[in-house]
Write a protein that holds these residues in place. Structure first.
Motif, PDB file in Angstrom:
ATOM      1  N   SER A 139      31.838 -26.734  31.238  1.00 11.25           N
ATOM      2  CA  SER A 139      31.603 -27.295  32.569  1.00 11.25           C
ATOM      3  C   SER A 139      32.899 -27.586  33.317  1.00 11.25           C
ATOM      4  O   SER A 139      32.893 -27.713  34.548  1.00 11.25           O
ATOM      5  CB  SER A 139      30.767 -28.572  32.461  1.00 11.25           C
ATOM      6  OG  SER A 139      29.478 -28.290  31.954  1.00 11.25           O
ATOM      7  N   PHE A 140      34.017 -27.662  32.610  1.00  7.30           N
ATOM      8  CA  PHE A 140      35.293 -27.839  33.298  1.00  7.30           C
ATOM      9  C   PHE A 140      35.643 -26.612  34.129  1.00  7.30           C
ATOM     10  O   PHE A 140      36.466 -26.698  35.051  1.00  7.30           O
ATOM     11  CB  PHE A 140      36.396 -28.152  32.286  1.00  7.30           C
ATOM     12  CG  PHE A 140      36.436 -29.597  31.884  1.00  7.30           C
ATOM     13  CD1 PHE A 140      37.297 -30.486  32.514  1.00  7.30           C
ATOM     14  CD2 PHE A 140      35.604 -30.073  30.879  1.00  7.30           C
ATOM     15  CE1 PHE A 140      37.330 -31.817  32.154  1.00  7.30           C
ATOM     16  CE2 PHE A 140      35.629 -31.404  30.512  1.00  7.30           C
ATOM     17  CZ  PHE A 140      36.490 -32.287  31.148  1.00  7.30           C
ATOM     18  N   VAL A 141      35.047 -25.481  33.815  1.00  6.04           N
ATOM     19  CA  VAL A 141      35.204 -24.310  34.673  1.00  6.04           C
ATOM     20  C   VAL A 141      34.632 -24.611  36.052  1.00  6.04           C
ATOM     21  O   VAL A 141      35.220 -24.257  37.085  1.00  6.04           O
ATOM     22  CB  VAL A 141      34.511 -23.082  34.053  1.00  6.04           C
ATOM     23  CG1 VAL A 141      34.549 -21.907  35.013  1.00  6.04           C
ATOM     24  CG2 VAL A 141      35.174 -22.712  32.730  1.00  6.04           C
ATOM     25  N   GLY A 142      33.464 -25.276  36.076  1.00  2.00           N
ATOM     26  CA  GLY A 142      32.871 -25.671  37.351  1.00  2.00           C
ATOM     27  C   GLY A 142      33.741 -26.655  38.107  1.00  2.00           C
ATOM     28  O   GLY A 142      33.881 -26.564  39.328  1.00  2.00           O
ATOM     29  N   LEU A 143      34.346 -27.607  37.392  1.00  4.37           N
ATOM     30  CA  LEU A 143      35.250 -28.557  38.039  1.00  4.37           C
ATOM     31  C   LEU A 143      36.455 -27.843  38.643  1.00  4.37           C
ATOM     32  O   LEU A 143      36.875 -28.148  39.762  1.00  4.37           O
ATOM     33  CB  LEU A 143      35.722 -29.605  37.030  1.00  4.37           C
ATOM     34  CG  LEU A 143      34.686 -30.568  36.457  1.00  4.37           C
ATOM     35  CD1 LEU A 143      35.348 -31.526  35.466  1.00  4.37           C
ATOM     36  CD2 LEU A 143      33.997 -31.352  37.570  1.00  4.37           C
ATOM     37  N   LEU A 144      37.015 -26.903  37.897  1.00  2.00           N
ATOM     38  CA  LEU A 144      38.183 -26.185  38.386  1.00  2.00           C
ATOM     39  C   LEU A 144      37.824 -25.313  39.592  1.00  2.00           C
ATOM     40  O   LEU A 144      38.556 -25.272  40.586  1.00  2.00           O
ATOM     41  CB  LEU A 144      38.765 -25.326  37.264  1.00  2.00           C
ATOM     42  CG  LEU A 144      40.057 -24.555  37.548  1.00  2.00           C
ATOM     43  CD1 LEU A 144      41.163 -25.490  38.014  1.00  2.00           C
ATOM     44  CD2 LEU A 144      40.499 -23.800  36.296  1.00  2.00           C
ATOM     45  N   LEU A 145      36.690 -24.652  39.524  1.00  2.00           N
ATOM     46  CA  LEU A 145      36.267 -23.780  40.616  1.00  2.00           C
ATOM     47  C   LEU A 145      35.958 -24.571  41.881  1.00  2.00           C
ATOM     48  O   LEU A 145      36.167 -24.091  43.000  1.00  2.00           O
ATOM     49  CB  LEU A 145      35.042 -22.967  40.194  1.00  2.00           C
ATOM     50  CG  LEU A 145      34.575 -21.853  41.132  1.00  2.00           C
ATOM     51  CD1 LEU A 145      35.665 -20.801  41.301  1.00  2.00           C
ATOM     52  CD2 LEU A 145      33.296 -21.223  40.605  1.00  2.00           C
ATOM     53  N   SER A 146      35.481 -25.798  41.744  1.00  7.61           N
ATOM     54  CA  SER A 146      35.101 -26.605  42.907  1.00  7.61           C
ATOM     55  C   SER A 146      36.294 -27.147  43.675  1.00  7.61           C
ATOM     56  O   SER A 146      36.119 -27.748  44.741  1.00  7.61           O
ATOM     57  CB  SER A 146      34.213 -27.773  42.459  1.00  7.61           C
ATOM     58  OG  SER A 146      34.963 -28.709  41.684  1.00  7.61           O
ATOM     59  N   GLU A 147      37.514 -26.948  43.163  1.00  6.66           N
ATOM     60  CA  GLU A 147      38.700 -27.427  43.881  1.00  6.66           C
ATOM     61  C   GLU A 147      38.813 -26.803  45.269  1.00  6.66           C
ATOM     62  O   GLU A 147      39.426 -27.371  46.159  1.00  6.66           O
ATOM     63  CB  GLU A 147      39.972 -27.127  43.080  1.00  6.66           C
ATOM     64  CG  GLU A 147      40.077 -27.851  41.756  1.00  6.66           C
ATOM     65  CD  GLU A 147      40.295 -29.345  41.931  1.00  6.66           C
ATOM     66  OE1 GLU A 147      40.630 -29.774  43.052  1.00  6.66           O
ATOM     67  OE2 GLU A 147      40.136 -30.085  40.938  1.00  6.66           O
ATOM     68  N   GLY A 148      38.233 -25.643  45.458  1.00  2.00           N
ATOM     69  CA  GLY A 148      38.274 -25.001  46.765  1.00  2.00           C
ATOM     70  C   GLY A 148      37.023 -25.233  47.578  1.00  2.00           C
ATOM     71  O   GLY A 148      36.787 -24.532  48.559  1.00  2.00           O
ATOM     72  N   GLY A 149      36.183 -26.192  47.164  1.00  2.00           N
ATOM     73  CA  GLY A 149      34.916 -26.400  47.844  1.00  2.00           C
ATOM     74  C   GLY A 149      33.810 -25.615  47.173  1.00  2.00           C
ATOM     75  O   GLY A 149      34.057 -24.744  46.333  1.00  2.00           O
ATOM     76  N   THR A 150      32.561 -25.893  47.550  1.00  2.00           N
ATOM     77  CA  THR A 150      31.408 -25.275  46.884  1.00  2.00           C
ATOM     78  C   THR A 150      30.567 -24.432  47.833  1.00  2.00           C
ATOM     79  O   THR A 150      29.419 -24.143  47.541  1.00  2.00           O
ATOM     80  CB  THR A 150      30.520 -26.355  46.247  1.00  2.00           C
ATOM     81  OG1 THR A 150      30.092 -27.283  47.269  1.00  2.00           O
ATOM     82  CG2 THR A 150      31.278 -27.117  45.185  1.00  2.00           C
ATOM     83  N   THR A 151      31.136 -24.044  48.972  1.00  2.00           N
ATOM     84  CA  THR A 151      30.375 -23.174  49.870  1.00  2.00           C
ATOM     85  C   THR A 151      30.209 -21.786  49.269  1.00  2.00           C
ATOM     86  O   THR A 151      29.232 -21.104  49.541  1.00  2.00           O
ATOM     87  CB  THR A 151      31.074 -23.054  51.234  1.00  2.00           C
ATOM     88  OG1 THR A 151      32.419 -22.595  51.027  1.00  2.00           O
ATOM     89  CG2 THR A 151      31.110 -24.404  51.926  1.00  2.00           C
ATOM     90  N   GLY A 152      31.206 -21.374  48.464  1.00  2.03           N
ATOM     91  CA  GLY A 152      31.035 -20.153  47.685  1.00  2.03           C
ATOM     92  C   GLY A 152      31.444 -18.866  48.359  1.00  2.03           C
ATOM     93  O   GLY A 152      31.338 -17.805  47.772  1.00  2.03           O
ATOM     94  N   PHE A 153      31.912 -18.891  49.608  1.00  2.00           N
ATOM     95  CA  PHE A 153      32.215 -17.638  50.287  1.00  2.00           C
ATOM     96  C   PHE A 153      33.685 -17.485  50.668  1.00  2.00           C
ATOM     97  O   PHE A 153      34.067 -16.487  51.262  1.00  2.00           O
ATOM     98  CB  PHE A 153      31.347 -17.496  51.541  1.00  2.00           C
ATOM     99  CG  PHE A 153      29.892 -17.346  51.220  1.00  2.00           C
ATOM    100  CD1 PHE A 153      29.378 -16.123  50.811  1.00  2.00           C
ATOM    101  CD2 PHE A 153      29.039 -18.433  51.295  1.00  2.00           C
ATOM    102  CE1 PHE A 153      28.041 -15.981  50.499  1.00  2.00           C
ATOM    103  CE2 PHE A 153      27.688 -18.295  50.986  1.00  2.00           C
ATOM    104  CZ  PHE A 153      27.196 -17.067  50.586  1.00  2.00           C
ATOM    105  N   GLU A 154      34.507 -18.475  50.342  1.00  2.00           N
ATOM    106  CA  GLU A 154      35.948 -18.344  50.570  1.00  2.00           C
ATOM    107  C   GLU A 154      36.541 -17.634  49.358  1.00  2.00           C
ATOM    108  O   GLU A 154      36.571 -18.165  48.245  1.00  2.00           O
ATOM    109  CB  GLU A 154      36.588 -19.728  50.724  1.00  2.00           C
ATOM    110  CG  GLU A 154      38.086 -19.683  50.891  1.00  2.00           C
ATOM    111  CD  GLU A 154      38.532 -18.901  52.102  1.00  2.00           C
ATOM    112  OE1 GLU A 154      39.470 -18.102  51.962  1.00  2.00           O
ATOM    113  OE2 GLU A 154      37.924 -19.083  53.181  1.00  2.00           O
ATOM    114  N   ARG A 155      37.027 -16.412  49.547  1.00  2.00           N
ATOM    115  CA  ARG A 155      37.324 -15.550  48.408  1.00  2.00           C
ATOM    116  C   ARG A 155      38.592 -15.931  47.668  1.00  2.00           C
ATOM    117  O   ARG A 155      38.727 -15.629  46.498  1.00  2.00           O
ATOM    118  CB  ARG A 155      37.390 -14.098  48.884  1.00  2.00           C
ATOM    119  CG  ARG A 155      36.019 -13.576  49.322  1.00  2.00           C
ATOM    120  CD  ARG A 155      36.095 -12.157  49.839  1.00  2.00           C
ATOM    121  NE  ARG A 155      34.761 -11.659  50.165  1.00  2.00           N
ATOM    122  CZ  ARG A 155      34.514 -10.483  50.731  1.00  2.00           C
ATOM    123  NH1 ARG A 155      35.530  -9.688  51.034  1.00  2.00           N
ATOM    124  NH2 ARG A 155      33.291 -10.097  50.987  1.00  2.00           N
TER     125      ARG A 155
END
Length: 291
Positions: A139-155
């Motif tokens: 789940s720390f992968v999710g924490l790391l990925l969320s550093e850029g926000g969670t909208t999901g479309f900023e590449r």
């Protein structure tokens, strides 16, 4: 009537000092890295789905392995709780992850009550161990990925770049250790636990990790060079420990691989051991010192 003895079993194919089918391993690695790169580039939430699927497969593998010692993990609550943990970490952060982990642990213990008293402590203890070892760390992968926000479309936001740093530095550890171990390995690091792991391989991992951490943190995240070095040092230590822990688990269970779902690599858990061990300290360093 012939008295000749029956033919012997054909010898196992020798894959060299590496102990693996290298072409199959490389092909599998290319497919997995392509899946990771594609989901990260086009839609971040799809990558979270990939992580959740990996958690489900990992729990399945661990349950199969633990059955060798008559430890029966409750798959359903571990599957559901593990998936929820990955997603809440991505969408709502660390406090939500801690809460989801605690709730899942309680649900697992309550679930096991249905089986009665016999073996309860053994199964519950193993289940909580698996919960922390796999879904919580993943789940720390999710924490790391969320550093850029969670909208999901900023590449190419901070979260995506952080994931790229985390994966490539860990890959550098495995690749550097593999190459140095095959070419120069003579002094076993832990012969009882992992006979193929050598101090020469560790040195190769160290050099590759520090170089990769320094380059990637400065180039992709515009972070200080010393943070990149710290990420590299943390990764080589934790990746080595993660690999040794996985080896201890398999030796205790009396199995060689967790499964054969990845050609040339064995089970998914055989590939996740280093990643699981390195993601939390990488997130910690990047979260507080770079982002």
């Amino acid at each position: 009537m012939s008295t000749s003895s029956p033919p012997a079993h054909p010898p196992q194919k020798d894959h060299g000092r590496a102990g693996r089918n290298l072409p199959a391993a490389v092909a599998s690695a290319v497919v997995l890295l392509s899946l990771i790169a594609g989901t990260l580039y086009f839609w971040k939430t799809a990558f979270v789905v990939v992580v959740a699927v990996a958690v489900v497969v990992g729990v399945w593998e661990l349950r199969r392995g633990f059955l060798a010692k008559e430890i029966d993990l409750p798959e359903q609550p571990l599957w559901l709780g593990g998936v929820v943990m990955v997603f809440v970490a991505y969408f709502w952060g660390a406090p939500a992850l801690v809460t989801a982990t605690a709730v899942t642990a309680l649900v697992v213990m309550l679930w096991l009550l249905r089986r009665g008293v016999e073996g309860y402590v053994r199964n519950a203890t193993a289940s909580v161990f698996v919960l922390v070892y796999l879904p919580f760390l993943a789940s720390f992968v999710g924490l790391l990925l969320s550093e850029g926000g969670t909208t999901g479309f900023e590449r190419w936001d901070d979260g995506v770049r952080g994931i790229v740093v985390f994966i490539l530095v860990t890959v550098a550890s495995d690749t550097g250790g593999y190459a140095a171990g095959v070419l120069f390995g003579k002094h076993p690091m832990a012969p009882v636990i992992s006979p193929k792991k050598s101090w020469e391989g560790f040195a190769g991992s160290l050099l590759a990790c520090v170089a990769a951490g320094w380059f990637l943190v400065t180039a992709l995240l515009d972070g200080p060079w010393w943070v990149g070095v710290a990420v590299g040092l943390s990764t080589v230590v934790m990746a080595t420990l993660g690999d040794l822990v996985e080896s201890v688990i398999k030796r205790d269970l009396g199995i060689k691989d967790m499964s054969q779902v990845i050609p040339g690599h064995g089970g998914l858990m055989d590939r996740l051991d280093s990643l699981l061990a390195t993601v939390a300290p990488t997130w910690l360093l990047l979260h507080y010192l770079v982002f």
